[in-house]
Design a protein around this motif. Structure first.
Motif, PDB file in Angstrom:
ATOM      1  N   THR A  97     -38.308 -17.703-113.834  1.00  0.00           N
ATOM      2  CA  THR A  97     -37.680 -18.182-115.360  1.00  0.00           C
ATOM      3  C   THR A  97     -37.236 -17.235-116.203  1.00  0.00           C
ATOM      4  O   THR A  97     -36.625 -17.822-116.692  1.00  0.00           O
ATOM      5  N   GLY A  98     -37.875 -16.067-116.113  1.00  0.00           N
ATOM      6  CA  GLY A  98     -36.867 -14.514-117.160  1.00  0.00           C
ATOM      7  C   GLY A  98     -34.838 -15.138-116.681  1.00  0.00           C
ATOM      8  O   GLY A  98     -34.484 -14.425-117.969  1.00  0.00           O
ATOM      9  N   GLU A  99     -34.533 -15.546-115.628  1.00  0.00           N
ATOM     10  CA  GLU A  99     -33.178 -15.750-115.162  1.00  0.00           C
ATOM     11  C   GLU A  99     -32.735 -16.324-116.212  1.00  0.00           C
ATOM     12  O   GLU A  99     -31.350 -15.989-116.952  1.00  0.00           O
ATOM     13  N   SER A 139     -41.725  -8.878-122.068  1.00  0.00           N
ATOM     14  CA  SER A 139     -41.546  -7.417-121.886  1.00  0.00           C
ATOM     15  C   SER A 139     -40.674  -7.343-120.981  1.00  0.00           C
ATOM     16  O   SER A 139     -40.043  -6.254-121.008  1.00  0.00           O
ATOM     17  N   LEU A 140     -39.849  -8.216-119.955  1.00  0.00           N
ATOM     18  CA  LEU A 140     -38.736  -8.530-119.028  1.00  0.00           C
ATOM     19  C   LEU A 140     -37.692  -7.920-120.037  1.00  0.00           C
ATOM     20  O   LEU A 140     -36.921  -7.466-119.797  1.00  0.00           O
ATOM     21  N   ALA A 141     -37.757  -8.701-121.620  1.00  0.00           N
ATOM     22  CA  ALA A 141     -36.150  -8.406-121.894  1.00  0.00           C
ATOM     23  C   ALA A 141     -36.522  -7.394-122.736  1.00  0.00           C
ATOM     24  O   ALA A 141     -34.810  -6.860-122.940  1.00  0.00           O
ATOM     25  N   LEU A 142     -37.301  -6.356-123.052  1.00  0.00           N
ATOM     26  CA  LEU A 142     -36.841  -5.636-123.388  1.00  0.00           C
ATOM     27  C   LEU A 142     -37.095  -4.155-122.947  1.00  0.00           C
ATOM     28  O   LEU A 142     -36.784  -2.939-122.933  1.00  0.00           O
ATOM     29  N   PHE A 167     -49.097 -12.357-112.609  1.00  0.00           N
ATOM     30  CA  PHE A 167     -48.615 -12.259-112.779  1.00  0.00           C
ATOM     31  C   PHE A 167     -49.446 -10.664-113.831  1.00  0.00           C
ATOM     32  O   PHE A 167     -49.952 -11.285-115.255  1.00  0.00           O
ATOM     33  N   THR A 168     -48.463  -9.234-113.644  1.00  0.00           N
ATOM     34  CA  THR A 168     -48.831  -8.666-115.067  1.00  0.00           C
ATOM     35  C   THR A 168     -47.744  -7.740-114.994  1.00  0.00           C
ATOM     36  O   THR A 168     -46.857  -7.758-114.660  1.00  0.00           O
ATOM     37  N   VAL A 169     -48.295  -7.428-116.430  1.00  0.00           N
ATOM     38  CA  VAL A 169     -46.619  -5.937-116.595  1.00  0.00           C
ATOM     39  C   VAL A 169     -47.134  -4.761-116.502  1.00  0.00           C
ATOM     40  O   VAL A 169     -48.011  -4.474-116.645  1.00  0.00           O
ATOM     41  N   ASP A 170     -45.889  -4.510-115.668  1.00  0.00           N
ATOM     42  CA  ASP A 170     -45.940  -3.258-115.176  1.00  0.00           C
ATOM     43  C   ASP A 170     -46.057  -1.915-116.496  1.00  0.00           C
ATOM     44  O   ASP A 170     -45.149  -1.666-116.856  1.00  0.00           O
ATOM     45  N   ARG A 171     -47.322  -1.850-116.484  1.00  0.00           N
ATOM     46  CA  ARG A 171     -47.328  -0.860-117.987  1.00  0.00           C
ATOM     47  C   ARG A 171     -46.515   0.276-118.002  1.00  0.00           C
ATOM     48  O   ARG A 171     -46.358   1.166-119.035  1.00  0.00           O
ATOM     49  N   ASP A 172     -46.545   1.080-116.347  1.00  0.00           N
ATOM     50  CA  ASP A 172     -45.409   2.447-116.434  1.00  0.00           C
ATOM     51  C   ASP A 172     -44.113   1.969-116.713  1.00  0.00           C
ATOM     52  O   ASP A 172     -42.872   3.544-116.945  1.00  0.00           O
ATOM     53  N   THR A 173     -43.869   0.630-117.031  1.00  0.00           N
ATOM     54  CA  THR A 173     -42.319   0.469-117.033  1.00  0.00           C
ATOM     55  C   THR A 173     -41.742  -0.017-118.433  1.00  0.00           C
ATOM     56  O   THR A 173     -40.549  -0.209-118.633  1.00  0.00           O
ATOM     57  N   LEU A 174     -43.039   0.395-119.038  1.00  0.00           N
ATOM     58  CA  LEU A 174     -43.424  -0.143-120.633  1.00  0.00           C
ATOM     59  C   LEU A 174     -41.628   0.888-121.463  1.00  0.00           C
ATOM     60  O   LEU A 174     -42.013   2.449-120.925  1.00  0.00           O
ATOM     61  N   ASN A 191     -51.659  -3.721-118.529  1.00  0.00           N
ATOM     62  CA  ASN A 191     -51.230  -4.550-120.131  1.00  0.00           C
ATOM     63  C   ASN A 191     -51.898  -5.142-120.278  1.00  0.00           C
ATOM     64  O   ASN A 191     -52.003  -6.244-119.576  1.00  0.00           O
ATOM     65  N   ALA A 192     -52.246  -5.223-121.368  1.00  0.00           N
ATOM     66  CA  ALA A 192     -52.553  -6.642-121.812  1.00  0.00           C
ATOM     67  C   ALA A 192     -52.026  -6.769-123.861  1.00  0.00           C
ATOM     68  O   ALA A 192     -52.461  -8.460-124.258  1.00  0.00           O
ATOM     69  N   GLY A 193     -51.037  -6.713-123.899  1.00  0.00           N
ATOM     70  CA  GLY A 193     -50.274  -6.615-125.340  1.00  0.00           C
ATOM     71  C   GLY A 193     -49.046  -5.490-125.582  1.00  0.00           C
ATOM     72  O   GLY A 193     -49.356  -4.587-124.777  1.00  0.00           O
ATOM     73  N   ILE A 194     -47.858  -5.628-125.757  1.00  0.00           N
ATOM     74  CA  ILE A 194     -46.697  -5.084-126.726  1.00  0.00           C
ATOM     75  C   ILE A 194     -46.987  -5.171-128.225  1.00  0.00           C
ATOM     76  O   ILE A 194     -46.760  -6.676-128.657  1.00  0.00           O
TER      77      ILE A 194
END
Length: 389
Positions: free
Chosen positions: A258-260, A287-290, A325-332, A348-351
């Motif tokens: 979807t992010g594409e 998160s992807l956008a950041l 799916f989850t945000v890989d916290r190590d890539t923040l 991760n549950a929030g940014i």
């Protein structure tokens, strides 16, 4: 080839590895392919089965007794799309019980049949849940035929041939086709759902990737008039509405897919300085956008009893979650700050952004799974809009 199963079996679940579970068919007649997950909630089955985030999934309910409050027209979570853009199947330990609630309009089985949701009862849901915990969420076909005759080889082959959720954009199908305004507020005992406010305090644009009704109600209850727009709406079109804030909604599918088309627009929204609030899929795509990455989970998080810690306050909340799916916290990357973390597995549950009015959470603050621990996040969003004004 066609085979007969045990006497009385009118439903099956055929897994891609060749395993076949059998029981009693419930709800709609036919077949549906999807990913099998389990949900640990003890209530809220109608909201679960109408949550667009479950599109292309078959939900196993770990609580054995389902159906006791029936179904009604008020507890639907789906706003846009057809019935097929929510859960495709449901698996129960026992046959759904007869409704015993003054709010019920129709029993669960009849409601499922009307919506095209295929059900299977009489399954050892403990064993199935353990299997998912140990081996991940399998691809499967759920089928219900009154004559008890199934082409099991064909069902297994169909499950094997399904490519799964990775790389699959489902938000376009779950989204609205054209903008609309929502003003109904949260439900209150003895009053029902709140009436639209006179003059709204905030104008909020909601990007609909598969938004839930209670997200829109929660916005209305902080004084916002929510204009819901399709998933493919550009940042220029959104900002032309001069919103006080933008909400990126929940939804189904792979956030990277979807992010594409969504991520470039989210980047523009962030750069505009407009307050942005993301929920579930919206959190992942923000998160992807950041600059972060997302990954597929083995079991996912599906339930109403998940402990999450707000690192900004030190408080622990019991929340509702529904994501594979989850945000890989190590890539923040900096200046992204991790604000919430799951106490089940540390994911991760929030940014939030340290230098802009932008934040998001993986869980569902609008869901109120008994407690209303996370509704404060809508007040936090209102505070960002107040300061931006």
């Amino acid at each position: 080839m066609s085979r007969d199963l045990l006497p009385g079996a009118t439903g099956v679940l055929a897994l891609a590895d060749g395993t076949v579970l059998q029981g009693v068919g419930v709800g709609a007649v036919g077949e549906a392919v999807g990913e099998v997950c389990f949900n640990t909630a003890m209530s809220g089955y109608q909201e679960i089965l109408t949550d667009p985030s479950y599109m292309a999934q078959i939900v196993t309910f770990t609580f054995p007794h389902v159906g006791n409050v029936g179904t009604n027209l008020e507890d639907l979570e789906q706003v846009s799309g057809s019935a097929s853009t929510a859960a495709r199947g449901a698996i129960f330990r026992d046959l759904p019980t007869r409704p015993a609630s003054w709010r019920s309009d129709v029993d669960l089985g009849t409601w499922m049949a009307r919506r095209g949701v295929i059900g299977l009862a009489g399954v050892d849901t403990r064993a199935l849940t353990k299997r998912i915990r140990e081996h991940g969420m399998p691809h499967a076909v759920i089928a219900h035929y009154a004559d008890g005759k199934f082409d099991l080889d064909a069902l297994i082959e169909r499950a094997r041939a399904w490519t799964g959720l990775v790389g699959l954009d489902l938000a376009k199908d779950a989204s609205c086709l054209q903008p609309f305004v929502w003003e109904e507020g949260l439900w209150a005992w003895g009053e029902g759902y709140a009436k639209p406010p006179g003059r709204p305090k905030y104008e909020v644009v909601v990007v609909d990737y598969g938004v839930k009704r209670n997200i829109l109600r929660a916005l209305a209850s902080i004084g916002a008039r929510a204009t819901v727009v399709p998933a493919t709406t550009t940042a220029e079109e959104i900002l032309a509405r001069k919103p006080d804030g933008v909400l990126l909604s929940n939804g189904p599918g792979d956030p990277a897919a979807t992010g594409e088309y969504a991520v470039p627009e989210i980047k523009k929204l962030v750069d505009s300085g407009t307050p942005v609030f993301g929920i579930c899929l919206g959190h992942q795509m923000l998160s992807l956008a950041l600059g972060a990455k997302t990954v597929k989970m083995e079991q996912g998080h599906h339930g109403a009893n998940h402990p999450v810690k707000d690192l900004t306050t030190g408080k622990v909340e019991i929340v509702s979650m529904n994501h594979g799916f989850t945000v890989d916290r190590d890539t923040l990357p900096a200046p992204v700050v991790e604000t919430h973390v799951s106490l089940f597995d540390g994911t991760n549950a929030g940014i939030a952004l340290a230098d802009r009015p932008v934040f998001s959470v993986q869980h569902h603050p609008e869901a109120s799974p008994g407690p209303t621990d996370s509704l404060y996040l809508f007040d936090r969003f209102a505070g960002l809009m107040d300061r931006a004004k």
